[in-house]
Design a protein around this motif. Structure first.
Motif, PDB file in Angstrom:
ATOM      1  N   GLN A   1       0.996  -1.274   0.046  1.00 56.45           N
ATOM      2  CA  GLN A   1       0.040  -0.082  -0.107  1.00 56.45           C
ATOM      3  C   GLN A   1       0.889   1.272   0.034  1.00 56.45           C
ATOM      4  OE1 GLN A   1      -2.762   0.312   3.345  1.00 56.45           O
ATOM      5  NE2 GLN A   1      -3.997   1.896   2.115  1.00 56.45           N
ATOM      6  N   ALA A   2       2.048   1.450   0.722  1.00 54.58           N
ATOM      7  CA  ALA A   2       2.985   2.402   0.853  1.00 54.58           C
ATOM      8  C   ALA A   2       3.699   2.680  -0.329  1.00 54.58           C
ATOM      9  CB  ALA A   2       3.760   2.236   2.088  1.00 54.58           C
ATOM     10  N   THR A   3       3.843   1.479  -0.938  1.00 49.10           N
ATOM     11  CA  THR A   3       5.005   1.888  -2.184  1.00 49.10           C
ATOM     12  C   THR A   3       4.373   1.546  -3.685  1.00 49.10           C
ATOM     13  OG1 THR A   3       5.516  -0.634  -2.231  1.00 49.10           O
ATOM     14  CG2 THR A   3       6.753   0.722  -0.692  1.00 49.10           C
ATOM     15  N   GLY A   4       3.050   0.792  -3.767  1.00 49.17           N
ATOM     16  CA  GLY A   4       2.686   0.553  -5.013  1.00 49.17           C
ATOM     17  C   GLY A   4       2.862  -0.630  -5.456  1.00 49.17           C
ATOM     18  N   LEU A   5       4.110  -1.455  -4.792  1.00 51.85           N
ATOM     19  CA  LEU A   5       4.573  -2.912  -5.374  1.00 51.85           C
ATOM     20  C   LEU A   5       3.614  -3.773  -5.065  1.00 51.85           C
ATOM     21  CD1 LEU A   5       8.219  -2.262  -4.030  1.00 51.85           C
ATOM     22  CD2 LEU A   5       7.425  -2.306  -6.275  1.00 51.85           C
ATOM     23  N   PRO A   6       3.584  -4.836  -5.594  1.00 50.23           N
ATOM     24  CA  PRO A   6       2.470  -5.795  -5.763  1.00 50.23           C
ATOM     25  C   PRO A   6       2.887  -6.628  -4.331  1.00 50.23           C
ATOM     26  CG  PRO A   6       3.511  -5.984  -7.898  1.00 50.23           C
ATOM     27  CD  PRO A   6       4.227  -4.852  -7.187  1.00 50.23           C
ATOM     28  N   ALA A   7       1.953  -6.794  -3.389  1.00 51.21           N
ATOM     29  CA  ALA A   7       2.140  -7.788  -2.314  1.00 51.21           C
ATOM     30  C   ALA A   7       2.539  -8.933  -2.824  1.00 51.21           C
ATOM     31  CB  ALA A   7       0.751  -7.927  -1.549  1.00 51.21           C
ATOM     32  N   GLY A   8       3.506  -9.817  -2.194  1.00 50.06           N
ATOM     33  CA  GLY A   8       4.063 -10.959  -2.412  1.00 50.06           C
ATOM     34  C   GLY A   8       5.156 -11.023  -3.368  1.00 50.06           C
ATOM     35  N   THR A   9       5.556  -9.444  -3.697  1.00 49.25           N
ATOM     36  CA  THR A   9       6.989  -9.480  -4.588  1.00 49.25           C
ATOM     37  C   THR A   9       8.041 -10.101  -3.635  1.00 49.25           C
ATOM     38  OG1 THR A   9       5.837  -7.812  -5.841  1.00 49.25           O
ATOM     39  CG2 THR A   9       8.252  -8.205  -6.188  1.00 49.25           C
ATOM     40  N   PRO A  10       8.854 -10.959  -4.281  1.00 47.03           N
ATOM     41  CA  PRO A  10      10.000 -11.362  -3.511  1.00 47.03           C
ATOM     42  C   PRO A  10      11.278 -10.204  -3.264  1.00 47.03           C
ATOM     43  CG  PRO A  10       9.725 -12.749  -5.029  1.00 47.03           C
ATOM     44  CD  PRO A  10       8.907 -11.915  -5.559  1.00 47.03           C
ATOM     45  N   VAL A  11      11.691 -10.170  -2.312  1.00 43.42           N
ATOM     46  CA  VAL A  11      12.912  -8.929  -1.905  1.00 43.42           C
ATOM     47  C   VAL A  11      14.018  -9.907  -1.393  1.00 43.42           C
ATOM     48  CG1 VAL A  11      13.355  -7.073  -0.319  1.00 43.42           C
ATOM     49  CG2 VAL A  11      11.076  -7.647  -1.146  1.00 43.42           C
ATOM     50  N   THR A  12      15.305  -9.568  -1.804  1.00 45.12           N
ATOM     51  CA  THR A  12      16.347 -10.187  -1.441  1.00 45.12           C
ATOM     52  C   THR A  12      17.073  -9.506  -0.261  1.00 45.12           C
ATOM     53  OG1 THR A  12      17.646  -8.740  -2.811  1.00 45.12           O
ATOM     54  CG2 THR A  12      17.336 -10.942  -3.849  1.00 45.12           C
TER      55      THR A  12
END
Length: 501
Positions: free
Chosen positions: A225-236
């Motif tokens: 919600q804060a970033t606009g990135l899709p929920a569930g996107t992997p982060v290294t």
């Protein structure tokens, strides 16, 4: 049709940068935010961690809005370090972050830890003696000088791990960053030295350890919600910016040396053996099975900015005048220790020096002298690395300073090094995007395909003798002025104390 991309974001000393990179390694969108650091006292360098998250949010939205057809498949992060950001049980920072080796406040704590643990044992366990680069003494400084603040602290973060926490909820630190938390990390065991952690960081939860290219977690609903990135996107897991820069140009294999031209200058030599020397930093690598011997100048690009600001001249003019000045800056020699110095002299009380000034010298000579000073500093570091056993066979340049042909040529001339300059030199954010792509791809990309070499800088043979002589003078100038500048550093601290009082 959507384009699969990875997002790479790096929190640097003077700016935060973001890139969207497609599957071929092409940057399809980029953005940056300039920021400053706080210097509340001489030797202190701090930053509000709220800036890190706010800039990540703004940049993520900006680059994604610029390419609405982009589908972000993974996020990679990196940041300056090693830093000390302490947060409470609710992940609220209890004080500003204390930055890496440019912050020199913890001298008493370095001496205390060395006395209590033993210099040889510290090197045996962690690979390096304690210096201003070490995160451990800065933790102890907070405990000693701000006990009420330390009592509230429960977690330790660095810029990349802070972003990972905000994005995924994971509390994890990469091995490379942890290995610079001397003396709290065991370099051969690749684990925390628990008894030393508990002694010097009581009440602080140890972060889980991971490698930079591993997936730390996925973007949460709140972070989405804060970033606009899709929920569930992997982060290294991510890592320190200089190591991500080395990845970005393929300079992280045995025999490679990365030169990072930025606000500071950083060097990373990669091998498979743990090399130890008292005047460089021994660290874990980005990837399992690699080890680094690293070093850094406390200033480099910061010096060019300083002269530009003082003189009021633009960079193009200064570069033209510096080129006309010629090798040796018309008999002018500088020491680049304007913020103390990291490696190989490990002297937080070193100060900048111009020697040989006359009324005939101009701003172009001063500019040439600081470019040559950083080049001679690189030479000093490379010689120290080789003396320690580093096998340096290939040198790759990266960072904003690579856009200046004169600076690159001066470094090659002064060091005798051939430098490869890759097509993409934006640095750590690009490396973070590459690590993210590899983490989620069934066929990980190759950096030499993403970012091939674009040019090569070769030393000018007719400059070698001049720079040999200048290097000898450079070493003698530091030795001859050390006592004086140390006394001046004491006066600077006293003056600052009087002003605060």
């Amino acid at each position: 049709m959507s384009v699969s991309c990875t997002l790479g974001v790096d929190i640097g000393t003077s700016s935060t940068k973001a890139v969207l990179v497609d599957e071929t390694g092409t940057i399809v969108a980029s953005a940056s935010r300039a920021h400053g650091v706080d210097r509340p006292r001489p030797g202190w360098v701090e930053m509000d961690a709220g800036v890190w998250w706010d800039e990540f949010v703004g940049l993520a939205r900006e680059v994604c809005d610029a390419r609405p057809d982009a589908r972000v498949t993974a996020v990679g992060v990196s940041g300056m370090g090693p830093c000390v950001l302490l947060a409470d049980a609710d992940d609220v920072p209890v004080r500003p972050a204390i930055l890496y080796g440019v912050d020199t406040r913890a001298g008493a704590q370095i001496a205390r830890m060395t006395r209590e643990l033993g210099a040889d044992e510290i090197v045996r366990v962690g690979g390096s003696p304690l210096s201003t680069q070490a995160a451990g003494p800065k933790l102890l400084w907070v405990a000693d000088e701000e006990p009420a603040v330390f009592a509230r602290a429960r977690r330790l973060f660095m810029p990349a791990s802070w972003l990972v926490r905000r994005l995924t909820g994971a509390y994890v630190l990469d091995h490379q960053s942890a290995s610079q938390s001397w003396p709290l990390y065991d370099i051969e065991g690749e684990c925390w030295r628990e008894e030393w952690w508990d002694r010097y960081a009581p009440g602080i939860q140890r972060p889980r350890l991971g490698w930079a290219s591993e997936v730390a977690g996925a973007v949460t609903a709140d972070a989405a919600q804060a970033t606009g990135l899709p929920a569930g996107t992997p982060v290294t897991v991510g890592t320190i910016d200089a190591w991500s820069e080395a990845v970005s140009v393929g300079a992280h294999g045995p025999g490679d040396l990365m030169l990072m031209y930025g606000t500071t200058m950083f060097l990373i030599a990669t091998g498979e053996e743990t090399l130890r020397t008292p005047s460089m930093w021994t660290t874990a690598g980005v990837y399992p099975g690699t080890r680094n011997l690293a070093g850094g100048l406390a200033t480099s690009g910061a010096l060019t900015s300083w002269i530009a600001e003082l003189s009021g001249a633009d960079y193009a003019t200064l570069l033209e005048e510096a080129a006309a000045s010629g090798v040796g800056a018309r008999g002018l020699l500088a020491l680049p220790y304007f913020a103390g110095e990291r490696t190989p002299i490990l002297d937080p009380d070193a100060r900048g020096v111009f020697a040989g000034l006359t009324l005939s010298h101009g701003r172009g000579d001063l500019y040439r002298a600081v470019l040559e000073a950083t080049a001679l500093g690189v030479r000093h570091n490379v010689a120290t690395m080789r003396d320690a056993g580093a096998d340096i066979r290939r040198v790759v340049a990266v960072g904003g300073g690579t856009q200046g042909a004169l600076w690159l040529q001066i470094v090659s001339d002064a060091t005798g090094l051939v430098q490869e300059v890759p097509r993409v030199t934006v640095g750590a954010s690009y490396g973070a995007a590459f690590l993210a792509a590899g983490a989620v791809s069934s066929e990980p990309p190759l950096i030499e395909e993403w970012n091939p070499v674009a040019s090569t800088v070769t030393p000018a043979r007719d400059a070698a003798a001049d720079y040999d002589a200048l290097f000898d003078l450079y070493l003698r100038l530091y030795a001859g002025t050390r006592d004086v500048v140390h006394a001046l550093a004491d006066r600077q601290r006293a003056t600052a104390f009087q002003e605060r009082s």
